[in-house]
Design an enzyme around this catalytic site. Structure first.
Site, short mmCIF file in Angstrom:
data_model
loop_
_atom_site.label_atom_id
_atom_site.label_comp_id
_atom_site.label_asym_id
_atom_site.label_seq_id
_atom_site.Cartn_x
_atom_site.Cartn_y
_atom_site.Cartn_z
N THR A 35 -2.33 -25.95 -63.73
CA THR A 35 -1.06 -25.26 -64.01
C THR A 35 0.05 -25.75 -63.08
O THR A 35 1.22 -25.62 -63.41
CB THR A 35 -1.21 -23.74 -63.86
OG1 THR A 35 -1.70 -23.43 -62.55
CG2 THR A 35 -2.15 -23.17 -64.90
N ASP A 51 -10.15 -29.76 -57.27
CA ASP A 51 -10.45 -28.40 -57.70
C ASP A 51 -11.09 -27.63 -56.55
O ASP A 51 -11.94 -28.17 -55.85
CB ASP A 51 -11.40 -28.44 -58.91
CG ASP A 51 -11.44 -27.12 -59.65
OD1 ASP A 51 -11.95 -26.14 -59.09
OD2 ASP A 51 -10.95 -27.06 -60.79
N ILE A 52 -10.69 -26.37 -56.37
CA ILE A 52 -11.22 -25.60 -55.24
C ILE A 52 -12.70 -25.26 -55.42
O ILE A 52 -13.37 -24.87 -54.44
CB ILE A 52 -10.42 -24.31 -54.99
CG1 ILE A 52 -10.40 -23.41 -56.23
CG2 ILE A 52 -9.02 -24.64 -54.50
CD1 ILE A 52 -9.82 -22.02 -55.97
N GLN A 72 -3.56 -19.97 -52.49
CA GLN A 72 -2.77 -19.49 -53.63
C GLN A 72 -3.39 -19.85 -54.98
O GLN A 72 -3.06 -19.22 -55.99
CB GLN A 72 -1.36 -20.11 -53.58
CG GLN A 72 -0.58 -19.78 -52.33
CD GLN A 72 -0.24 -18.32 -52.23
OE1 GLN A 72 0.28 -17.73 -53.17
NE2 GLN A 72 -0.54 -17.71 -51.09
N GLN A 75 -6.83 -18.31 -61.12
CA GLN A 75 -6.69 -18.04 -62.55
C GLN A 75 -5.92 -16.72 -62.61
O GLN A 75 -6.38 -15.71 -62.10
CB GLN A 75 -8.08 -17.90 -63.18
CG GLN A 75 -8.09 -17.88 -64.70
CD GLN A 75 -7.34 -16.74 -65.36
OE1 GLN A 75 -6.32 -16.94 -66.03
NE2 GLN A 75 -7.80 -15.51 -65.15
N TYR A 140 -9.51 -9.73 -64.06
CA TYR A 140 -8.64 -10.39 -63.09
C TYR A 140 -8.52 -9.57 -61.81
O TYR A 140 -8.63 -10.09 -60.70
CB TYR A 140 -7.26 -10.63 -63.70
CG TYR A 140 -6.21 -11.07 -62.69
CD1 TYR A 140 -6.23 -12.35 -62.16
CD2 TYR A 140 -5.22 -10.18 -62.26
CE1 TYR A 140 -5.28 -12.75 -61.23
CE2 TYR A 140 -4.27 -10.57 -61.33
CZ TYR A 140 -4.31 -11.85 -60.81
OH TYR A 140 -3.38 -12.24 -59.88
N ILE A 184 10.09 -12.11 -66.81
CA ILE A 184 11.53 -12.33 -66.60
C ILE A 184 11.98 -13.66 -67.18
O ILE A 184 12.93 -13.70 -67.98
CB ILE A 184 11.90 -12.17 -65.11
CG1 ILE A 184 11.85 -10.68 -64.72
CG2 ILE A 184 13.28 -12.76 -64.81
CD1 ILE A 184 12.14 -10.38 -63.27
N PHE A 200 6.03 -5.16 -74.65
CA PHE A 200 4.76 -4.54 -75.04
C PHE A 200 4.76 -3.09 -74.58
O PHE A 200 4.88 -2.81 -73.38
CB PHE A 200 3.59 -5.31 -74.42
CG PHE A 200 3.44 -6.70 -74.98
CD1 PHE A 200 2.70 -6.93 -76.13
CD2 PHE A 200 4.07 -7.78 -74.37
CE1 PHE A 200 2.57 -8.21 -76.65
CE2 PHE A 200 3.95 -9.06 -74.89
CZ PHE A 200 3.19 -9.27 -76.04
N ARG A 207 7.81 -1.82 -63.06
CA ARG A 207 7.21 -2.85 -62.21
C ARG A 207 8.07 -3.03 -60.96
O ARG A 207 9.25 -2.70 -60.93
CB ARG A 207 7.13 -4.19 -62.96
CG ARG A 207 6.16 -4.18 -64.15
CD ARG A 207 4.73 -4.04 -63.71
NE ARG A 207 3.80 -4.05 -64.83
CZ ARG A 207 3.32 -2.96 -65.43
NH1 ARG A 207 3.74 -1.76 -65.06
NH2 ARG A 207 2.44 -3.07 -66.41
#
Length: 310
Positions: A35, A51-52, A72, A75, A140, A184, A200, A207
């Site tokens: 990403t 990759d971590i 940081q 996913q 998550y 945003i 939604f 928030r």
């Protein structure tokens, strides 16, 4: 001092790297660019495409010998976590464990971890403090909370210092215009095309929106402060989605009504984090007002759209 930043080519991570280099730190970036973007890799940072979860991470630590890790990489898609929990856990839990293993083996002094407001679940108070119960509603949230426990145990066992930062809703430049978390910029992109933003639920959910520059500054402050602490990174101010649409209409000189869609499973109705402890212990406070942050984000989205659409 050398700082290794995972996800340093991504939205939040690249801002952290910018501030670290501005403060004369040596910086190493680890990012698999799934990403993150190569154009967001700071030219003065050492970059490893890695990759971590990979064994290659050991050689990066052996070569670079960082003093501090700022973690940081993650996913971050809540909906993806619910349909693909194994992948979510692999990145967020196993990836953090791999980093902790490297940190201990190579005598890292401090581990700074990006956690999330999602760990709290449904709030029982208008302003959520760090002592609030943790009962995540999504996979998550679970995969962000579980590493907190591994970090604490690793600290107890090996003496590794740490700061865990639980982020509110981060927004700003370099955020993806669509997808999870990008409410945003996605609203702005739609409205600049005279399209209605998609809300939604009824829009009265609230928030705590904090600008990415303030989040980056909290990470830099944690290099020196906040030893073995869990801290919220937030503005302590709630904003409803409907009020956000109204404010964007005013700033863009528009009058576009949103489209209301069914609420999403796992979404929390109200979320606002107290930053009182963070202000005190990190000697930090948000500097970017909502109006300035939205203005900067509008300019960013305009620029992205002009590049994309010519």
């Amino acid at each position: 001092m050398k700082v290794l930043v995972t996800g340093g080519a991504g939205f939040i991570g690249s801002h952290i790297v910018d501030q670290l280099i501005a403060n004369q730190y040596q910086v190493v970036i680890v990012d698999n660019l799934s990403t993150g973007k190569s154009e967001q890799v700071h030219p003065l940072a050492k970059f490893y495409r890695c990759d971590i979860t990979s064994h290659e991470l050991q050689s990066v630590f052996a070569t670079e010998k960082p003093d501090i890790v700022i973690h940081q990489a993650a996913q971050i898609d809540v909906r993806h976590s619910m349909v693909a929990p194994l992948h979510d856990a692999s990145v967020n839990i196993f990836g953090t464990l791999r980093l902790l293993e490297c940190a201990v083996l190579h005598q890292v002094k401090k581990f700074i971890y990006a956690s999330s407001a999602a760990v709290y679940g449904i709030p029982h108070t208008p302003l959520i403090e760090e002592t609030h119960q943790t009962r995540p509603l999504s996979c998550y949230g679970i995969s962000k909370y579980t590493p907190e426990q591994y970090i604490r145990v690793t600290s107890d066992q090996y003496g590794l210092d740490y700061t865990i930062l639980r982020y509110a809703n981060v927004y700003g430049e370099r955020q993806e215009l669509t997808g999870e978390g990008g409410v945003i910029p996605s609203f702005i992109q739609n409205m600049l095309q005279s399209l209605p933003p998609k809300v939604f639920g009824d829009g009265w959910q609230t928030r705590d929106f904090i600008h990415v520059e303030d989040v980056a500054a909290a990470n830099v402050a944690a290099l020196q402060y906040g030893a073995r602490e869990v801290l919220n990174v937030s503005t302590s101010h709630a904003l409803s989605i409907n009020d956000l649409v109204t404010l964007l209409n005013e700033m863009l000189s528009l009058a576009i009504e949103p489209i209301y869609l069914p609420a999403r499973e796992g979404d929390i109705r109200h979320s606002c984090l107290s930053n009182e402890k963070t202000r005190e212990l990190l000697k930090w406070e948000p500097q970017v007002t909502l109006h300035r942050g939205l203005h900067q984000t509008i300019q960013y989205v305009r620029n992205r759209m002009s590049i994309a659409y010519g």
